[in-house]
Every structure is written in structure tokens, then in C-alpha cells.
Design a protein around this motif. Structure first.
Motif, PDB file in Angstrom:
ATOM      1  N   TRP A  46      18.680 -10.889  43.528  1.00  0.00           N
ATOM      2  CA  TRP A  46      18.187  -9.808  44.380  1.00  0.00           C
ATOM      3  C   TRP A  46      19.412  -9.055  44.850  1.00  0.00           C
ATOM      4  O   TRP A  46      20.328  -9.644  45.443  1.00  0.00           O
TER       5      TRP A  46
ATOM      6  N   LYS B   4      21.494  -4.843  45.405  1.00  0.00           N
ATOM      7  CA  LYS B   4      21.501  -3.381  45.498  1.00  0.00           C
ATOM      8  C   LYS B   4      22.515  -2.913  44.454  1.00  0.00           C
ATOM      9  O   LYS B   4      23.690  -3.306  44.517  1.00  0.00           O
TER      10      LYS B   4
ATOM     11  N   TYR C  65      16.370  -4.331  44.992  1.00  0.00           N
ATOM     12  CA  TYR C  65      15.349  -4.133  46.013  1.00  0.00           C
ATOM     13  C   TYR C  65      15.517  -2.825  46.780  1.00  0.00           C
ATOM     14  O   TYR C  65      14.782  -2.558  47.712  1.00  0.00           O
TER      15      TYR C  65
ATOM     16  N   PRO D 244      11.531  -1.814  46.692  1.00  0.00           N
ATOM     17  CA  PRO D 244      11.625  -2.551  47.953  1.00  0.00           C
ATOM     18  C   PRO D 244      10.762  -3.810  47.978  1.00  0.00           C
ATOM     19  O   PRO D 244       9.726  -3.886  47.324  1.00  0.00           O
ATOM     20  N   LEU D 245      11.245  -4.759  48.747  1.00  0.00           N
ATOM     21  CA  LEU D 245      10.531  -6.022  48.894  1.00  0.00           C
ATOM     22  C   LEU D 245       9.332  -5.850  49.810  1.00  0.00           C
ATOM     23  O   LEU D 245       9.406  -5.171  50.825  1.00  0.00           O
TER      24      LEU D 245
ATOM     25  N   LEU E 144       9.343 -11.404  51.008  1.00  0.00           N
ATOM     26  CA  LEU E 144      10.302 -11.858  52.016  1.00  0.00           C
ATOM     27  C   LEU E 144       9.864 -13.185  52.621  1.00  0.00           C
ATOM     28  O   LEU E 144      10.699 -14.046  52.894  1.00  0.00           O
TER      29      LEU E 144
ATOM     30  N   MET F 100      13.030  -6.110  58.110  1.00  0.00           N
ATOM     31  CA  MET F 100      13.552  -5.958  56.750  1.00  0.00           C
ATOM     32  C   MET F 100      12.661  -5.081  55.882  1.00  0.00           C
ATOM     33  O   MET F 100      13.157  -4.386  54.999  1.00  0.00           O
ATOM     34  N   VAL F 101      11.366  -5.108  56.139  1.00  0.00           N
ATOM     35  CA  VAL F 101      10.459  -4.226  55.401  1.00  0.00           C
ATOM     36  C   VAL F 101      10.743  -2.775  55.789  1.00  0.00           C
ATOM     37  O   VAL F 101      10.733  -1.882  54.951  1.00  0.00           O
TER      38      VAL F 101
ATOM     39  N   ASP G 137      13.720  -1.621  56.933  1.00  0.00           N
ATOM     40  CA  ASP G 137      15.075  -1.263  56.494  1.00  0.00           C
ATOM     41  C   ASP G 137      15.655  -2.430  55.706  1.00  0.00           C
ATOM     42  O   ASP G 137      16.137  -3.398  56.274  1.00  0.00           O
ATOM     43  N   ASN G 138      15.627  -2.314  54.368  1.00  0.00           N
ATOM     44  CA  ASN G 138      16.078  -3.428  53.546  1.00  0.00           C
ATOM     45  C   ASN G 138      17.591  -3.637  53.582  1.00  0.00           C
ATOM     46  O   ASN G 138      18.095  -4.605  53.033  1.00  0.00           O
TER      47      ASN G 138
ATOM     48  N   LEU H 121      18.785  -7.053  54.985  1.00  0.00           N
ATOM     49  CA  LEU H 121      18.786  -8.268  54.175  1.00  0.00           C
ATOM     50  C   LEU H 121      20.167  -8.467  53.574  1.00  0.00           C
ATOM     51  O   LEU H 121      20.705  -7.572  52.915  1.00  0.00           O
TER      52      LEU H 121
ATOM     53  N   ARG I  76      23.027  -9.474  51.135  1.00  0.00           N
ATOM     54  CA  ARG I  76      22.997  -9.426  49.683  1.00  0.00           C
ATOM     55  C   ARG I  76      24.316  -9.879  49.091  1.00  0.00           C
ATOM     56  O   ARG I  76      25.328  -9.834  49.786  1.00  0.00           O
TER      57      ARG I  76
END
Length: 113
Positions: free
Chosen positions: A6, A8, A33, A37-38, A43, A81-82, A84-85, A88, A90
Motif C-alpha cells: 500500500w 503513494k 491508495y 482511496p481506501l 482500513l 484517514m478516509v 485524508d489518506n 496513513l 506509508r
């Protein structure tokens, strides 16, 4: 199950992780993602009960929301997180032998049979 990275695609650390995994011969499915997006359900499956290790502490939103001084529930973390990803951390490698949060070459090497 094929491992999933997962990430960016514009993140240098994520690209370094991908390169390290390839160097180790670990084939992964890539999930960018930011392009896809997740969902909250995804999540839910990724985050541990204590979501703190999964939070991207370098995110401007993390600082803006003052999350350093807060203890978020899993549900609260997922909701944020939904929205603003970037919150998360990474990359995240989900491998049959375990999940690795962030770029950790030593942990990746331990996954090689």
C-alpha cells in the motif's frame, strides 16, 4: 495470497520500498491508495486496535488536528484517514508472514524464504 504494498506513487520512501522488495525477489501487488482511496472497510482490516503506529506523523493534517497529544480510537482514526489518506503512514506491506508499517529493509529481508 500475494503480498500487497500500500503506497503513494509520488512518495520517494514508497518507491524505495518497492525497489527493495524487487531486489529481494518479493513480488507484490501495488495499491496506490491516492489513486484508489481506501474505504473504511479496508482500513478496518489493516489497522490494529491501537491505530497510533499507522498514523503518518509527518502529515500536515496530523499536526493541524493536534493528533500528537490525542489517543484516537480505531474508529476515529479510520474516519480521519478516509477524509485524508495522508494520515496513513506509508508504505504498508501486507504479507502472509505479517504486516510491515513504513520502509523497513530488515523486516522485508526476514520475509524472504
Amino acid at each position: 495470497m500475494k503480498p500487497v504494498l500500500w503506497m503513494k506513487s509520488s512518495c520517494t520512501t514508497c518507491r524505495n520500498a518497492r525497489a527493495k522488495l524487487a531486489e529481494l525477489g518479493i513480488e507484490v501487488e501495488i495499491r496506490d491508495y491516492f489513486r484508489r482511496p481506501l474505504a473504511a472497510a479496508e482500513l478496518e482490516g489493516l489497522l490494529p486496535a491501537d491505530p497510533a503506529p499507522m498514523l503518518g506523523t509527518k502529515s500536515p493534517k496530523y499536526k493541524e488536528l493536534g493528533l500528537k497529544d490525542r489517543e484516537l480510537s480505531k474508529a476515529e482514526a479510520i474516519a480521519l484517514m478516509v477524509q485524508d489518506n495522508n494520515l496513513l503512514k506509508r508504505p504498508i506491506l501486507v504479507h502472509p508472514k505479517g504486516t510491515v508499517i513504513g520502509f523497513d529493509p530488515e523486516a522485508y529481508a526476514r520475509l524472504v524464504p
